[in-house]
Design a protein around this motif. Structure first.
Motif: not given
Length: 108
Positions: A71-84, A91-105
């Motif tokens: 949470y703390e590092i996500m809070r300060v980051a410019g782009v927040k990517i929630a991966f799985c 999930k709520k603070i993520g600018d992008v949410v990736i639920e696929s589990g595929d790292l290529r995403d």
């Protein structure tokens, strides 16, 4: 290692920081070395040092995270990517949410 797999898919990283699985006799031993997860603010401390070296601000950083310990590092980051994400907060603070589990995403 996760980062090695991403680099094989074309990702480039300037810095790599991670916790490590302990492997004994070619098997995961069930324990970890936690250099990044020491204390609640350790990840932000590491990021701050990198930002100082690179002369950038937190706003110029993308962070990939999954759990509430991020949470703390996500809070300060410019782009927040929630991966799985395992945490609804992440999930709520993520600018992008990736639920696929595929790292290529992460590269898309």
């Amino acid at each position: 290692h996760l980062v090695d797999r991403l680099e094989k898919d074309g990702a480039e990283f300037n810095y790599k920081c991670s916790n490590e699985l302990t492997i004994t006799e070619c098997r995961v031993a069930g324990s970890f070395n936690w250099p990044v997860a020491e204390g609640r603010d350790k990840k932000v401390e590491i990021l701050k040092k990198i930002c100082e070296i690179e002369k950038i601000t937190f706003d110029q950083v993308a962070v990939v995270a999954d759990g509430k310990s991020d949470y703390e590092i996500m809070r300060v980051a410019g782009v927040k990517i929630a991966f799985c994400p395992t945490s609804e907060t992440i999930k709520k603070i993520g600018d992008v949410v990736i639920e696929s589990g595929d790292l290529r995403d992460l590269l898309r």
